[in-house]
Design a protein around this motif. Structure first.
Motif, PDB file in Angstrom:
ATOM      1  N   ALA A   1      15.886   5.891  34.256  1.00 44.80           N
ATOM      2  CA  ALA A   1      15.033   6.762  33.445  1.00 44.80           C
ATOM      3  C   ALA A   1      14.687   6.155  32.093  1.00 44.80           C
ATOM      4  O   ALA A   1      13.518   6.121  31.708  1.00 44.80           O
ATOM      5  N   PHE A   2      15.702   5.674  31.380  1.00 46.29           N
ATOM      6  CA  PHE A   2      15.462   5.321  29.981  1.00 46.29           C
ATOM      7  C   PHE A   2      15.412   3.822  29.698  1.00 46.29           C
ATOM      8  O   PHE A   2      15.189   3.428  28.569  1.00 46.29           O
ATOM      9  N   SER A   3      15.632   2.986  30.703  1.00 43.26           N
ATOM     10  CA  SER A   3      15.470   1.553  30.482  1.00 43.26           C
ATOM     11  C   SER A   3      14.265   1.024  31.249  1.00 43.26           C
ATOM     12  O   SER A   3      13.572   0.148  30.782  1.00 43.26           O
ATOM     13  N   SER A   4      14.051   1.591  32.440  1.00 43.40           N
ATOM     14  CA  SER A   4      13.011   1.035  33.310  1.00 43.40           C
ATOM     15  C   SER A   4      11.792   1.934  33.447  1.00 43.40           C
ATOM     16  O   SER A   4      10.862   1.582  34.160  1.00 43.40           O
ATOM     17  N   PHE A   5      11.800   3.101  32.831  1.00 41.37           N
ATOM     18  CA  PHE A   5      10.699   4.057  32.958  1.00 41.37           C
ATOM     19  C   PHE A   5      10.473   4.445  34.420  1.00 41.37           C
ATOM     20  O   PHE A   5       9.347   4.588  34.862  1.00 41.37           O
ATOM     21  N   GLN A   6      11.541   4.567  35.199  1.00 43.10           N
ATOM     22  CA  GLN A   6      11.420   4.946  36.610  1.00 43.10           C
ATOM     23  C   GLN A   6      12.085   6.312  36.807  1.00 43.10           C
ATOM     24  O   GLN A   6      13.146   6.433  37.417  1.00 43.10           O
ATOM     25  N   PHE A   7      11.419   7.333  36.271  1.00 41.62           N
ATOM     26  CA  PHE A   7      11.991   8.678  36.338  1.00 41.62           C
ATOM     27  C   PHE A   7      12.055   9.193  37.775  1.00 41.62           C
ATOM     28  O   PHE A   7      12.916  10.008  38.095  1.00 41.62           O
ATOM     29  N   GLY A   8      11.139   8.740  38.614  1.00 46.96           N
ATOM     30  CA  GLY A   8      11.153   9.182  40.010  1.00 46.96           C
ATOM     31  C   GLY A   8      12.451   8.767  40.684  1.00 46.96           C
ATOM     32  O   GLY A   8      13.102   9.582  41.352  1.00 46.96           O
ATOM     33  N   LYS A   9      12.846   7.518  40.478  1.00 42.27           N
ATOM     34  CA  LYS A   9      14.098   7.037  41.077  1.00 42.27           C
ATOM     35  C   LYS A   9      15.292   7.732  40.441  1.00 42.27           C
ATOM     36  O   LYS A   9      16.262   8.073  41.117  1.00 42.27           O
ATOM     37  N   ALA A  10      15.215   7.944  39.137  1.00 43.01           N
ATOM     38  CA  ALA A  10      16.312   8.639  38.451  1.00 43.01           C
ATOM     39  C   ALA A  10      16.485  10.046  39.029  1.00 43.01           C
ATOM     40  O   ALA A  10      17.603  10.516  39.250  1.00 43.01           O
ATOM     41  N   ALA A  11      15.350  10.703  39.291  1.00 38.25           N
ATOM     42  CA  ALA A  11      15.410  12.054  39.862  1.00 38.25           C
ATOM     43  C   ALA A  11      16.024  12.023  41.258  1.00 38.25           C
ATOM     44  O   ALA A  11      16.794  12.920  41.634  1.00 38.25           O
ATOM     45  N   ALA A  12      15.685  10.973  42.022  1.00 37.35           N
ATOM     46  CA  ALA A  12      16.255  10.850  43.372  1.00 37.35           C
ATOM     47  C   ALA A  12      17.772  10.690  43.305  1.00 37.35           C
ATOM     48  O   ALA A  12      18.514  11.321  44.074  1.00 37.35           O
ATOM     49  N   VAL A  13      18.244   9.883  42.369  1.00 38.06           N
ATOM     50  CA  VAL A  13      19.701   9.726  42.208  1.00 38.06           C
ATOM     51  C   VAL A  13      20.308  11.064  41.777  1.00 38.06           C
ATOM     52  O   VAL A  13      21.368  11.475  42.265  1.00 38.06           O
ATOM     53  N   GLY A  14      19.609  11.757  40.891  1.00 37.06           N
ATOM     54  CA  GLY A  14      20.088  13.068  40.435  1.00 37.06           C
ATOM     55  C   GLY A  14      20.241  14.046  41.590  1.00 37.06           C
ATOM     56  O   GLY A  14      21.215  14.800  41.660  1.00 37.06           O
ATOM     57  N   LEU A  15      19.274  14.008  42.514  1.00 38.40           N
ATOM     58  CA  LEU A  15      19.353  14.906  43.682  1.00 38.40           C
ATOM     59  C   LEU A  15      20.567  14.581  44.536  1.00 38.40           C
ATOM     60  O   LEU A  15      21.265  15.474  45.030  1.00 38.40           O
ATOM     61  N   ILE A  16      20.821  13.288  44.706  1.00 41.90           N
ATOM     62  CA  ILE A  16      21.981  12.874  45.516  1.00 41.90           C
ATOM     63  C   ILE A  16      23.276  13.338  44.839  1.00 41.90           C
ATOM     64  O   ILE A  16      24.192  13.834  45.496  1.00 41.90           O
ATOM     65  N   MET A  17      23.318  13.200  43.517  1.00 46.14           N
ATOM     66  CA  MET A  17      24.507  13.665  42.778  1.00 46.14           C
ATOM     67  C   MET A  17      24.706  15.162  42.993  1.00 46.14           C
ATOM     68  O   MET A  17      25.827  15.640  43.211  1.00 46.14           O
TER      69      MET A  17
END
Lengths: 313, 450
Positions: free
Chosen positions: A276-292
């Protein structure tokens, strides 16, 4: 044929009016109840449901967190994550985190709570002392450990090194870093568990304890057969909370190692944060969040199932 | 792929930014001047005070239309990101460099500064590569606040004690480090404790001095793959360097720049490899009070690949300055940036805050002998660097010139050093990440080295 016009008796009228007024009263009360619930419900929807839905939607996009538009990428984010070895390191570390927290702080908490039961005069003081790491900000605790314990110059590690011991600072060790970080988090957490368990143990009926003593039970037997069954609900609840918190672990890892070295202490929280905050890839961050969240959800279902099973007994 | 306007995401981003943007306050001030806001990183109190004196008070007294307010924030990058997403935030946008700006330009978050560049003559006075790096499709969107080079800090007293001179080649540098290690010292001190992107310094350093700036330039243009043998050789050289203990031995992950400077001043190592901005972290260790301010020196890292032009510099910037496209005071924001793009501002700030304010001017007239303490070697280092950049002898710092995810991928170079992944696999991941970002147009325009 006779026509009889029966007028309802006064009692019947009163009864009907009573029913009507009761219904009106119930309806009014229901409306009031809903109105009273509304702020909390609204708040929950705004801060839990809406962000939850947003996260789920974002996980199927390449949203970069900057604009209001995104491309729908299907399950690409999940595919990328599942093909990334770092994800499995993070998941494995989260599982280690669960196992460590379900054993060490729980065992320490139960042991200390049992010992404090007998310290009627001083247990309040002990509880305050044990709670201190828990009430301190994580950043303070992390700084204390970084400076006083793990520091290779001036800390305990440095002190041992100066005396000729060939000791590698654990935060820099590939095999030790996750345990070194978890150790700090457990140090801050176990006192809280002690206070919770002590509170639950003190609810145990005195008669049961006295009866066991009269029967000649020793301290361990009293703990095993009297206290433990009485605090079962608390143990279960805290166990579930530990599982949920373990999959959300972030603060101490980020403060102490940022997931390094070489991802050896990466957990899913730091893994998502980097997207989210280093690579500007919020979509992937959200996917990891869903898995968590999935793992937390499983823990919640297990808790609900166990609770219902207990109630039906 | 279907493109859709995600109003739901918009609502979320707006809500998230609401709290932060509330800190923005009104654009007018009590004095009747229009308020210009800038968020800056949470610098130490002494540096904050200096910034207040030189920048805020200096700018506010230089004109009577605008009033600048600077807010210091430890999480400035993240907070700027969230605020801009909601079309809020400060007027002057402080960022991590052109790559950071390019990502925002793609979303229309930054204002075109070309008219201001023409008005104030920025193109004539800013170093060409640094000016060009802030452009997208020929329009200017950001300017670097300061030059930065990754080089070698050395302690003269330690070198004297070891009986060696300041190294001028890789062989000499390695020889000094071997000698230091044999005497129980660190070969060098540095580390990424608390800030994993420090790894990018060393990835960039070896890319510059092994692969060369031209090879990296070609990779950034998409003409060469990131798996190119020259780039692989650079990563392998960094692994070899780490393996020999030349990067703080086993303590790389336990040290930060402040601690490294302390150890360097205590004579625990002859060198500290790091960015020139680390001068600011040395002021507590090397100063007049301790009587060792003259012991600290800084030189460019010697080329590992002898075919490259020397001296060679890993060109970077400490930060970038842009104008928020949602700002109501763009003219005022441009005036602030212009105030900062002057030699006077650079000199005034550097007198007490060496390391962070080497404004990338084509010509720096300042004389190092007019400065005291660490400002003296810093000004000399920056004059040397300006000269080198004007000659085209430079490579690229990842954090400044690489697109965000590619730069982050280079954070993982420690996985290669520690044997968790191979150079080939590491570079394949970099290559794939870069390809994605290039397709999205996130690669900033980079100046071509000679």
């Amino acid at each position: 044929m006779t026509l009889s016009l029966k007028t309802p008796s006064r009692n019947a009228l009163d009864a009907r009016q009573g029913v009507r007024s009761r219904k009106t009263f119930h309806r009014r009360r229901t409306i009031i109840n809903y109105l009273l619930l509304a702020p909390a419900l609204l708040l929950s929807i705004v801060v839990v449901v809406v962000p939850g839905i947003l996260t789920a939607v974002a996980s199927f996009t390449d949203w970069d967190g900057l604009g209001f538009s995104a491309n729908f990428v299907g399950t690409d984010n999940f595919t990328d994550i599942f093909n990334d070895p770092t994800f499995y390191t993070a998941l494995g570390n989260n599982i280690k985190w669960v196992l460590l927290f379900l054993t060490i702080p729980v065992a320490l908490g139960l042991l200390t709570a049992s010992l404090l039961l007998r310290r009627k005069k001083t247990r309040t003081l002990y509880q305050v002392i044990y709670l201190m790491p828990y009430v301190l900000a994580p950043v303070v605790n992390a700084m204390v450990w970084l400076s006083i314990i793990y520091n290779p110059h001036g800390g305990v590690v440095g002190y041992l090194r100066d005396r000729g011991m060939s000791i590698e600072p654990p935060l820099a060790n590939l095999d030790m870093s996750i345990y070194a970080v978890a150790g700090v988090d457990m140090w801050h957490y176990w006192g809280f568990l002690t206070v919770i368990y002590l509170g639950a143990m003190r609810q145990t009926p005195v008669e049961q304890v006295e009866a066991a003593m009269v029967e000649g039970a020793n301290a361990f037997q009293i703990f095993r057969h009297v206290y433990l069954p009485n605090i079962r609900a608390t143990l279960l609840l805290m166990g579930v909370m530990i599982v949920i918190f373990s999959f959300l672990a972030f603060d101490y890892v980020y403060l102490l190692t940022q997931g390094g070295p070489a991802h050896s202490s990466e957990v899913m929280g730091t893994y998502a944060y980097a997207f989210a905050f280093s690579s500007f890839q919020f979509g992937k961050a959200a996917a990891v969040g869903l898995i968590m969240s999935f793992f937390g959800l499983v823990a919640s279902f297990v808790y609900t199932w166990l609770s219902r099973r207990d109630l039906s007994k | 792929m279907r493109i859709f306007k995600n109003s739901v995401l918009a609502a979320g981003a707006a809500a998230a930014a609401l709290i932060l943007s509330a800190c923005g306050g009104p654009s007018g001030s009590a004095s009747g001047k229009q308020q210009i806001e800038m968020w800056f990183w949470g610098a130490p109190p002494a540096h904050q005070k200096e910034m207040q004196n030189v920048l805020v008070n200096g700018f506010n007294s230089s004109q009577d239309k605008y009033e600048l307010k600077v807010t210091f924030d430890n999480a400035v990058d993240k907070n700027v990101e969230v605020a801009l997403a909601a079309n809020r935030g400060p007027d002057v946008v402080y960022g991590s460099g052109p790559a950071f700006a390019a990502a925002y330009v793609a979303k229309g978050k930054l204002a075109d500064m070309t008219p201001y560049a023409d008005k104030y003559g920025w193109k004539d006075r800013i170093l060409d590569p640094m000016y060009e790096s802030g452009t997208v499709d020929g329009k200017l969107y950001s300017l670097p606040n300061s030059l930065n080079n990754i080089g070698v800090f050395y302690n003269k007293a330690v070198l004297d004690k070891l009986g060696v001179a300041v190294p001028t080649s890789t062989a000499e540098l390695n020889g000094v480090m071997d000698k230091a290690q044999s005497q129980g010292l660190y070969a060098s001190v540095t580390g990424n404790k608390g800030w994993k992107p420090v790894n990018q310094n060393y990835a960039s350093l070896f890319l510059t001095h092994v692969a060369g700036g031209k090879t990296v330039y070609d990779a950034l243009q998409g003409k060469t793959s990131w798996t190119d043998p020259k780039i692989a050789a650079a990563i392998d050289a960094s692994k070899d360097f780490y393996g020999k203990g030349y990067l703080a031995g086993k303590d790389y992950f336990n040290l930060n720049f402040v601690e490294s400077m302390q150890l360097l001043s205590q004579g625990k190592a002859p060198f500290m490899f790091g960015p020139s901005l680390a001068f600011q972290f040395a002021t507590d260790s090397f100063n007049e009070k301790n009587g060792n301010a003259g012991d600290l020196g800084f030189i460019p890292f010697p080329n590992v690949n002898s075919s490259l032009a020397s001296p060679n510099y890993t060109l970077g910037s400490t930060a970038s300055l842009s104008i928020n496209n949602a700002s109501k005071n763009k003219d005022g924001a441009a005036m602030v940036i212009d105030y900062m793009m002057t030699e006077k501002f650079s000199v005034d700030m550097t007198k007490t805050w060496p390391g962070y304010w080497a404004v990338p001017l084509k010509k720096l007239d300042a004389n190092p002998s007019d400065f005291t303490g660490l400002s003296k070697p810093y000004v000399q280092a920056m004059k040397d660097m300006i000269s080198g950049v004007n000659e085209g002898h430079y490579g690229f710092f990842a954090g400044t010139f690489f697109p965000p995810a590619t730069a982050t991928a280079f954070d993982d170079i420690d996985s290669v050093w520690l044997g968790k992944t191979s150079t080939g696999d590491f570079l394949k991941k970099v290559d794939a990440t870069f390809a994605e970002e290039k397709a999205k147009g996130l690669v900033p325009p980079v100046p071509e080295p000679k």
